[in-house]
Scaffold this active site. Structure first.
Site, mmCIF file in Angstrom:
data_model
loop_
_atom_site.group_PDB
_atom_site.id
_atom_site.type_symbol
_atom_site.label_atom_id
_atom_site.label_comp_id
_atom_site.label_asym_id
_atom_site.label_seq_id
_atom_site.Cartn_x
_atom_site.Cartn_y
_atom_site.Cartn_z
ATOM 1 N N ALA A 1 0.867 -1.178 0.000
ATOM 2 C CA ALA A 1 0.000 0.000 0.000
ATOM 3 C C ALA A 1 0.897 1.219 0.000
ATOM 4 C CB ALA A 1 -0.870 -0.007 1.251
ATOM 5 N N GLY B 1 0.548 -5.032 0.697
ATOM 6 C CA GLY B 1 -0.581 -5.071 -0.246
ATOM 7 C C GLY B 1 -0.237 -5.765 -1.555
ATOM 8 N N GLU C 1 -0.617 -9.354 -0.848
ATOM 9 C CA GLU C 1 -2.067 -9.575 -0.721
ATOM 10 C C GLU C 1 -2.753 -9.596 -2.087
ATOM 11 O OE1 GLU C 1 -2.095 -6.334 2.243
ATOM 12 O OE2 GLU C 1 -3.446 -7.616 3.381
ATOM 13 N N GLU D 1 4.247 -5.465 7.479
ATOM 14 C CA GLU D 1 3.530 -4.336 8.097
ATOM 15 C C GLU D 1 3.940 -4.080 9.536
ATOM 16 O OE1 GLU D 1 2.126 -6.621 6.167
ATOM 17 O OE2 GLU D 1 0.794 -5.642 4.735
HETATM 18 N N1 COA Z 1 4.575 3.115 -0.311
HETATM 19 C C1 COA Z 1 5.019 4.301 -0.779
HETATM 20 N N2 COA Z 1 6.191 4.461 -1.375
HETATM 21 C C2 COA Z 1 6.972 3.371 -1.510
HETATM 22 C C3 COA Z 1 6.584 2.114 -1.039
HETATM 23 C C4 COA Z 1 5.328 1.999 -0.428
HETATM 24 N N3 COA Z 1 4.863 0.844 0.022
HETATM 25 N N4 COA Z 1 7.580 1.220 -1.302
HETATM 26 C C5 COA Z 1 8.551 1.930 -1.925
HETATM 27 N N5 COA Z 1 8.176 3.217 -2.053
HETATM 28 C C6 COA Z 1 8.939 4.304 -2.668
HETATM 29 C C7 COA Z 1 10.076 4.774 -1.773
HETATM 30 O O1 COA Z 1 9.604 5.698 -0.804
HETATM 31 C C8 COA Z 1 11.003 5.395 -2.809
HETATM 32 O O2 COA Z 1 10.476 6.657 -3.165
HETATM 33 P P1 COA Z 1 11.486 7.931 -3.333
HETATM 34 O O3 COA Z 1 12.430 7.522 -4.430
HETATM 35 O O4 COA Z 1 10.549 9.056 -3.721
HETATM 36 O O5 COA Z 1 12.166 8.109 -1.998
HETATM 37 C C9 COA Z 1 10.838 4.502 -4.020
HETATM 38 O O6 COA Z 1 9.571 3.836 -3.853
HETATM 39 C C10 COA Z 1 11.913 3.431 -4.129
HETATM 40 O O7 COA Z 1 11.926 2.687 -2.923
HETATM 41 P P2 COA Z 1 13.265 2.520 -2.005
HETATM 42 O O8 COA Z 1 12.823 2.209 -0.608
HETATM 43 O O9 COA Z 1 14.163 3.684 -2.197
HETATM 44 O O10 COA Z 1 13.897 1.220 -2.704
HETATM 45 P P3 COA Z 1 14.862 0.144 -2.017
HETATM 46 O O11 COA Z 1 15.370 -0.697 -3.130
HETATM 47 O O12 COA Z 1 15.834 0.816 -1.111
HETATM 48 O O13 COA Z 1 13.908 -0.752 -1.089
HETATM 49 C C11 COA Z 1 11.892 -2.007 -0.550
HETATM 50 C C12 COA Z 1 12.878 -1.534 -1.662
HETATM 51 C C13 COA Z 1 10.723 -2.681 -1.246
HETATM 52 C C14 COA Z 1 12.597 -3.003 0.399
HETATM 53 C C15 COA Z 1 11.430 -0.768 0.256
HETATM 54 O O14 COA Z 1 10.959 0.206 -0.675
HETATM 55 C C16 COA Z 1 10.310 -1.057 1.229
HETATM 56 O O15 COA Z 1 10.572 -1.609 2.301
HETATM 57 N N6 COA Z 1 9.050 -0.664 0.894
HETATM 58 C C17 COA Z 1 7.941 -0.773 1.779
HETATM 59 C C18 COA Z 1 7.480 -2.185 1.920
HETATM 60 C C19 COA Z 1 6.323 -2.254 2.903
HETATM 61 O O16 COA Z 1 6.459 -2.036 4.084
HETATM 62 N N7 COA Z 1 5.152 -2.569 2.378
HETATM 63 C C20 COA Z 1 3.967 -2.677 3.159
HETATM 64 C C21 COA Z 1 3.222 -1.403 3.142
HETATM 65 S S1 COA Z 1 1.742 -1.505 4.132
#
Ligand code: COA
Length: 260
Positions: A65, A110, A113, A133
């Site tokens: 999400a 999400g 999911e 989460e």
């Molecule tokens: N919601 C909003 N933005 C997200 C996102 C999410 N779930 N997942 C990634 N992004 C965005 C980051 O904020 C970043 O944006 P920016 O470039 O404007 O700062 C961009 O996508 C790239 O992500 P980044 O975190 O820089 O990549 P990474 O390779 O370092 O890490 C992940 C990849 C997937 C491990 C990491 O993005 C992450 O942990 N995301 C969230 C996962 C999560 O908790 N999901 C459940 C949500 S309820």
């Protein structure tokens, strides 16, 4: 045609690509609306016999999400979001035509999911699955607590939800979360090939298979697990830890939870 999706019909299969690669295809309100409309289109368009959901770019299927949208949500707004997400994912799960996830990278929160709401899943070697989460002071809100448990069993589901461990594609294969692992280059072709086999079968029989198998794992008269998830997701939004967890993610730092 859709603000956040690319769609293409190829040999009767509608390929839906979630297209926000700069945000790792995170699910915001517009993506939900677009997915809902695309699933309706799949049911109503006689040219379409099946669908594939995948993500744009080489890095992510869907990284969850959109955490940026969570800021400032009240408990009630969070519950509405959770209910809306669940309802759209029920539409996918109950589609009369097969909808398969081609998971081409991160499928987190999400995203995991969404993949689990599809009828089955293929993954590329670089795919990663998880319900992280709790890192944000949250729980899944779009059916993850229910469907991961249905797919891989209670003990593994408990551990994965509690540790926020990210599974690689082979671990997901071993646990039965995905049916096949492919190279990144062959993921879509392999998924289409399976759907071509399904297209040779009787469509009404396929829709009855979907309905009966859904009934085997989802007790249609008892939605209490999903309802509890909506309530609990909302409850988390009333905690300080949720504010800390989501702020820490957006500030790119580790969360410091207090238990409040
Ligand atoms: N919601 C909003 N933005 C997200 C996102 C999410 N779930 N997942 C990634 N992004 C965005 C980051 O904020 C970043 O944006 P920016 O470039 O404007 O700062 C961009 O996508 C790239 O992500 P980044 O975190 O820089 O990549 P990474 O390779 O370092 O890490 C992940 C990849 C997937 C491990 C990491 O993005 C992450 O942990 N995301 C969230 C996962 C999560 O908790 N999901 C459940 C949500 S309820």
């Amino acid at each position: 045609m859709y603000a956040t999706l690319l769609t293409e019909i190829s040999q009767g299969t509608c390929i839906i690509t979630i297209n926000r690669p700069d945000k790792l295809n995170a699910l915001n309100a517009q993506v939900f609306t677009d997915i809902e409309n695309a699933v309706d289109e799949i049911q109503n368009n006689p040219e379409i016999k099946s669908a594939i959901i995948t993500g744009a770019g080489t890095k992510a299927f869907v990284a969850g999400a959109d955490i940026a949208e969570f800021a400032g949500y009240t408990k009630e707004e969070a519950m509405s979001l959770s209910k809306r997400g669940q309802d759209i994912f029920f539409k996918i799960e109950n589609s009369k035509k097969p909808i398969v996830a081609a998971v081409n990278g991160f499928a987190l929160g999400g995203g995991c999911e969404l993949a689990m709401a599809c009828h089955f899943r293929l993954a590329s070697e670089n795919a990663k699955f998880g319900q992280p989460e709790v890192n944000l002071g949250l729980i899944p809100g779009y059916g993850g607590t229910q469907r991961l448990t249905q797919l891989i069993g209670k003990g593994k589901s408990m551990e994965l939800h509690m540790t926020a461990h990210l599974m690689d594609a082979n671990e997901a294969l071993q646990l039965g979360l995905v049916n096949h692992v492919t190279t990144a280059d062959t993921l879509l072709e392999r998924t289409k090939d399976i759907l071509q086999i399904i297209h040779t079968k009787a469509p009404v029989a396929i829709s009855k298979v979907i309905d009966c198998i859904n009934t085997a794992v989802v007790n249609n008269t008892d939605q209490s697990g999903y309802d509890k998830e909506v309530q609990s997701f909302g409850d988390c939004f009333a905690t300080e830890d949720m504010k800390e967890g989501t702020t820490a993610f957006l500030e790119k730092r580790k969360a410091n939870f207090s238990g409040k």
